[in-house]
Design a protein around this motif. Structure first.
Motif, short mmCIF file in Angstrom:
data_model
loop_
_atom_site.label_atom_id
_atom_site.label_comp_id
_atom_site.label_asym_id
_atom_site.label_seq_id
_atom_site.Cartn_x
_atom_site.Cartn_y
_atom_site.Cartn_z
N ASP A 118 1.03 -0.82 0.06
CA ASP A 118 0.15 0.31 0.21
C ASP A 118 1.16 1.18 -0.21
O ASP A 118 1.97 1.25 1.18
CB ASP A 118 -0.81 0.04 1.38
CG ASP A 118 -1.38 1.25 1.05
OD1 ASP A 118 -1.15 2.41 0.77
OD2 ASP A 118 -2.67 1.09 2.36
N PRO A 119 0.84 2.34 -0.77
CA PRO A 119 1.26 3.08 -1.32
C PRO A 119 1.75 4.16 0.10
O PRO A 119 2.63 4.90 0.64
CB PRO A 119 0.69 4.20 -2.02
CG PRO A 119 0.74 3.22 -3.33
CD PRO A 119 -0.45 1.67 -2.67
N GLN A 120 0.58 4.18 0.91
CA GLN A 120 0.14 4.74 2.02
C GLN A 120 1.19 4.22 3.52
O GLN A 120 1.79 4.85 4.50
CB GLN A 120 -1.05 5.06 2.37
CG GLN A 120 -1.81 5.68 1.74
CD GLN A 120 -3.34 6.58 2.25
OE1 GLN A 120 -4.06 4.81 2.63
NE2 GLN A 120 -3.55 7.20 1.97
N ALA A 121 1.28 3.04 3.17
CA ALA A 121 2.27 2.29 3.94
C ALA A 121 4.29 2.00 3.73
O ALA A 121 4.61 1.86 4.95
CB ALA A 121 2.15 1.04 4.24
N PHE A 122 4.31 2.44 2.54
CA PHE A 122 5.39 2.55 2.65
C PHE A 122 6.20 3.66 3.07
O PHE A 122 6.44 4.39 3.27
CB PHE A 122 5.67 2.76 0.81
CG PHE A 122 6.98 2.91 0.47
CD1 PHE A 122 7.65 1.50 0.13
CD2 PHE A 122 7.44 3.81 -0.65
CE1 PHE A 122 8.36 1.35 -0.46
CE2 PHE A 122 9.01 4.17 -1.11
CZ PHE A 122 9.57 2.89 -1.13
N VAL A 123 7.64 3.01 3.44
CA VAL A 123 8.65 3.85 3.79
C VAL A 123 9.93 4.13 3.41
O VAL A 123 10.06 5.33 2.89
CB VAL A 123 8.99 3.57 6.15
CG1 VAL A 123 10.54 4.53 5.85
CG2 VAL A 123 7.70 3.39 6.66
#
Length: 233
Positions: A181-186
């Motif tokens: 998920d791009p929002q969870a990517f660090v």
């Protein structure tokens, strides 16, 4: 170079590190003789020559995705942390690349080579750099609610990442990509290529979460860091 004091604070000997670049407001306290000055990552806020208005727009988008940073130099020990977020230290190895959302970078060795690249397709994916990469990054950022560009680090030194709720360290390798998920990517570390792909039609995506509408495919060899939250930093 960076040493974790606890899950949310690191310290570093600035002199031994050869200088430290950290996001503005991250310095908690220091001892010794340390000076701080504004710093800018190459490619952030410098615009993009040629191509008229579209290239200027791409340059402005890159500037908007870069966090303000400060360069610490001198002789002393500085403690860094930010907003009570979890920290993780990445020791850079020769030939490896670290790509991280600008908002998820706490600090890095000043000697690391840094640039700003499109997150839509980085590390050899289709349509990566230049104007098309910038415009694809714009569309991806609008769709996912995340940054359109990412900071790329390489060389000898170390960097400190930030995350909500701790880190998941996912090995990348083998025939199947890691889909994030791009929002969870660090961040991605090693020889990892990233590519944003639509998981459904735009009509279906309306009203759905970003993780369902757009997905970040990570393949190659290395590690992907994911935070245990979709909250933006």
């Amino acid at each position: 170079m960076f040493e974790k004091i606890n899950s949310k604070v690191v310290k570093v000997d600035v002199g031994q590190a050869g200088g430290v670049v950290a996001r503005s407001g991250a310095m908690l306290f220091y001892t010794g003789q340390v000076t701080f000055a504004p710093h800018q990552i190459f490619g952030a806020g410098q615009g993009m020559g040629g191509g008229g208005g579209l290239m200027r727009m791409a340059g402005q988008m890159m500037a908007g995705e870069h966090e303000r940073t400060m360069l610490a130099q001198g002789s002393g020990v500085v403690h860094y942390g930010f907003a009570g977020l979890e920290v993780h230290v990445v020791q850079m190895q020769p030939g490896a690349v670290l790509r991280a959302e600008a908002s998820r970078l706490l600090a890095q060795s000043a000697g690391l080579q840094a640039s700003v690249v499109s997150v839509a397709s980085s590390g050899g994916g289709r349509g990566g750099g230049g104007l098309m990469g910038a415009l694809r990054g714009a569309a991806a950022g609008a769709a996912t609610g995340t940054g359109m560009f990412t900071t790329q680090l390489s060389g000898q030194g170390s960097a400190v990442l930030l995350a909500h709720g701790g880190f998941l360290e996912l090995p990348v390798g083998g025939p199947n990509p890691i889909v994030v998920d791009p929002q969870a990517f660090v961040a991605a570390y090693g020889n990892v290529q990233t590519e944003l792909k639509s998981a459904m039609s735009w009509r279906d995506a309306v009203g759905r979460g970003a993780g369902e509408a757009m997905q970040l495919h990570c393949h190659g060899q290395g590690v992907v860091y994911v935070q245990a939250s979709e909250e933006k930093l």
